[in-house]
Each structure stands twice: as C-alpha cells, then as structure tokens.
Design an enzyme around this catalytic site. Structure first.
Site, short mmCIF file in Angstrom:
data_model
loop_
_atom_site.label_atom_id
_atom_site.label_comp_id
_atom_site.label_asym_id
_atom_site.label_seq_id
_atom_site.Cartn_x
_atom_site.Cartn_y
_atom_site.Cartn_z
N GLU A 160 7.51 2.80 -6.13
CA GLU A 160 7.69 2.38 -4.73
C GLU A 160 7.69 3.59 -3.80
OE1 GLU A 160 7.42 0.48 -2.44
OE2 GLU A 160 8.65 -1.31 -2.50
N ASP A 161 7.36 3.34 -2.55
CA ASP A 161 7.44 4.42 -1.56
C ASP A 161 8.88 4.63 -1.10
OD1 ASP A 161 7.53 1.95 -0.21
OD2 ASP A 161 6.12 2.51 1.35
N ASP A 181 14.67 0.45 0.93
CA ASP A 181 15.36 0.34 2.22
C ASP A 181 16.44 -0.74 2.07
OD1 ASP A 181 15.48 1.03 5.03
OD2 ASP A 181 14.46 -0.83 5.48
N LYS A 193 0.82 -1.20 0.00
CA LYS A 193 0.00 0.00 0.00
C LYS A 193 0.86 1.26 0.00
CE LYS A 193 -2.69 -2.42 3.30
NZ LYS A 193 -3.04 -2.44 4.71
N GLY A 194 2.13 1.12 0.35
CA GLY A 194 2.99 2.27 0.58
C GLY A 194 3.04 3.30 -0.53
N LYS A 235 16.84 5.11 0.86
CA LYS A 235 17.62 5.09 2.11
C LYS A 235 18.85 4.21 1.83
CE LYS A 235 14.74 4.49 5.93
NZ LYS A 235 14.20 3.56 6.94
N PHE A 255 13.47 5.88 10.71
CA PHE A 255 12.18 5.34 10.27
C PHE A 255 11.24 6.49 9.94
CE2 PHE A 255 8.19 3.06 10.25
CZ PHE A 255 8.56 1.92 9.56
N VAL A 256 10.81 6.54 8.70
CA VAL A 256 9.98 7.66 8.24
C VAL A 256 8.54 7.21 7.98
CG1 VAL A 256 11.88 9.02 7.31
CG2 VAL A 256 10.79 7.30 5.86
N ARG A 274 -0.24 6.82 7.16
CA ARG A 274 -0.14 6.89 5.69
C ARG A 274 -0.76 8.17 5.14
NH1 ARG A 274 1.51 1.77 3.90
NH2 ARG A 274 0.63 -0.01 4.99
P1 IMP Z 1 12.99 -3.19 1.69
O1 IMP Z 1 12.58 -4.53 1.13
O2 IMP Z 1 13.79 -3.35 2.96
O3 IMP Z 1 13.66 -2.29 0.68
O4 IMP Z 1 11.68 -2.50 2.25
C1 IMP Z 1 10.76 -1.95 1.44
C2 IMP Z 1 9.46 -1.69 2.16
O5 IMP Z 1 9.62 -1.60 3.58
C3 IMP Z 1 8.89 -0.37 1.72
O6 IMP Z 1 8.09 -0.51 0.58
C4 IMP Z 1 8.13 0.08 2.95
O7 IMP Z 1 6.82 -0.43 2.92
C5 IMP Z 1 8.88 -0.53 4.12
N1 IMP Z 1 9.79 0.44 4.75
C6 IMP Z 1 11.14 0.48 4.70
N2 IMP Z 1 11.64 1.52 5.38
C7 IMP Z 1 10.57 2.18 5.87
C8 IMP Z 1 10.44 3.39 6.66
O8 IMP Z 1 11.39 4.08 7.05
N3 IMP Z 1 9.15 3.74 6.95
C9 IMP Z 1 8.06 3.04 6.55
N4 IMP Z 1 8.15 1.93 5.81
C10 IMP Z 1 9.40 1.50 5.48
MG MG Z 2 5.04 -0.70 4.59
#
Ligand code: IMP
Ligand code: MG
Length: 185
Positions: A103-104, A107, A47-48, A135, A156-157, A169
C-alpha cells in the site's frame, strides 16, 4: 515551471534518497522473512502503490509472483468516503499462498481492513501488509501494518505514487500539499 516552484507543494517531507534507502532496506527485510516460503505473491493496490511496488519488488531477492488490485475509496478529494469499490480484482488464485499487500499509505485504515477481510476469505496461507507511509493519528479502524517505511504526521501528502485529484503521483519524493490547493475548491 516545475511542481515545486508552482507553490502547490508546501515542503518536501521525505526525499528521494531517503525513500531509496528505505525501500532497499524493506526489500532486504522481506527477503529474509520470506526466504523459506514457497509461494509468495506481492499484491500492489493501484494506483497509489504503483511506484513503491515497482521499486520494492526489485529489492526482493526471491522467486515471487506479483498481482494487482484496483480499489477506490476517496473519489477525488482529501477525505475518505468510507466506501471501498473494487475496480479491478486479482488475476490469480491466492489460495495457500503467502500474500504481501503493498500500500502507499494507511490513513483511516478502512481500505485495507476491507481488503484484508475480502482476501482472507480466499484462504491464503498468510497475509501481511507493507506500507510506504503510515499516518497512525488518523486511524479509525483497528489495523496495523506489518512493515512500514515511514510514519508521517497528519497532513495530506503527495508524490511517489500518492495523488491529489490524480495528480502529483510522478513526483520522486513525498511532499506536503499546500492547503491552498484544496481549500480554494
Ligand atoms: P484509508 O482507507 O483511509 O486508510 O485510505 C487509504 C487510501 O487513501 C490510500 O491508499 C490513498 O490512496 C488515500 N490517501 C490517504 N491519505 C492520503 C494522503 O495523505 N495523500 C494521498 N492519498 C491519501
Ligand atoms: Mg489515492
């Protein structure tokens, strides 16, 4: 009492105005880069990315189609589990199409790296990644977004689509969550 006054938000990192102009600029860039492509599909990762997606597509001045995919990688906490689960797959066939994944935040990169691998097997013409936030300090797998609106520090944002425990959200800006919000839990 508003979110901000409740003390759950440490500070605003990216204001509503800054987001608006970055999204506008990103839309222009994509319009230019994809103007000669015939079958462009913009895929929002739920949903991000939902808030970013609806704003961004209105800034793309091309005959695109849209689709959504829902994945979960985090459960309800702040740390990655490393497991990506598909909750909703695409409705459309992406073979031969130019795909833009929205993507939002990037990370660890695990979610997108898994998704790019999965979607590549369906033979699209191209796949590019647009992310609202990057990030890079947290990256665990080798993946880079093709388009980034903002690079953010390792905190964490929340807001503008990003959640903590499914909340926040709907904030119109991106803020840093007070560590006390998740440390007490
Ligand atoms: P990744 O697989 O670790 O790159 O994580 C991706 C997903 O984790 C994103 O689409 C977000 O939904 C969530 N996420 C990662 N960091 C944050 C943050 O700082 N705040 C909120 N959601 C996050
Ligand atoms: Mg999320």
């Amino acid at each position: 009492m508003g979110f901000f006054n409740s003390g759950s938000i440490e500070r605003i990192l990216i204001s509503e105005d800054e987001i608006k102009s970055a999204v506008k600029e990103m839309g222009k860039k994509l319009t230019e880069d994809y103007k000669d492509k015939e079958n462009v599909t913009v895929i929002g990762i739920l949903k991000g990315s939902c808030v970013f997606m609806v704003d961004l597509i209105r800034e793309i001045d091309l005959p695109i189609t849209i689709d959504f995919m829902s994945v979960s990688s985090y459960g309800s906490g702040v740390k990655t589990s490393g497991v990506v689960k598909i909750i909703k797959d695409l409705d459309s066939n992406i073979e031969g199409k130019d795909i833009i994944i929205v993507e939002d935040i990037l990370d660890s990169g695990k979610t997108l790296s898994y998704l790019v691998g999965l979607l590549s097997e369906r033979n699209p013409k191209s796949i590019k990644i647009v992310t609202l936030l990057d990030k890079p300090e947290r990256r665990e797998v080798d993946i880079k977004p093709d388009y980034t609106c903002f690079t953010v520090p390792n905190a964490f944002v929340i807001g503008y689509g990003l959640d903590y425990d499914e909340k926040y959200r709907n904030l119109p800006y991106v803020g840093i969550l007070s560590p006390k919000e998740y440390m007490d839990k």
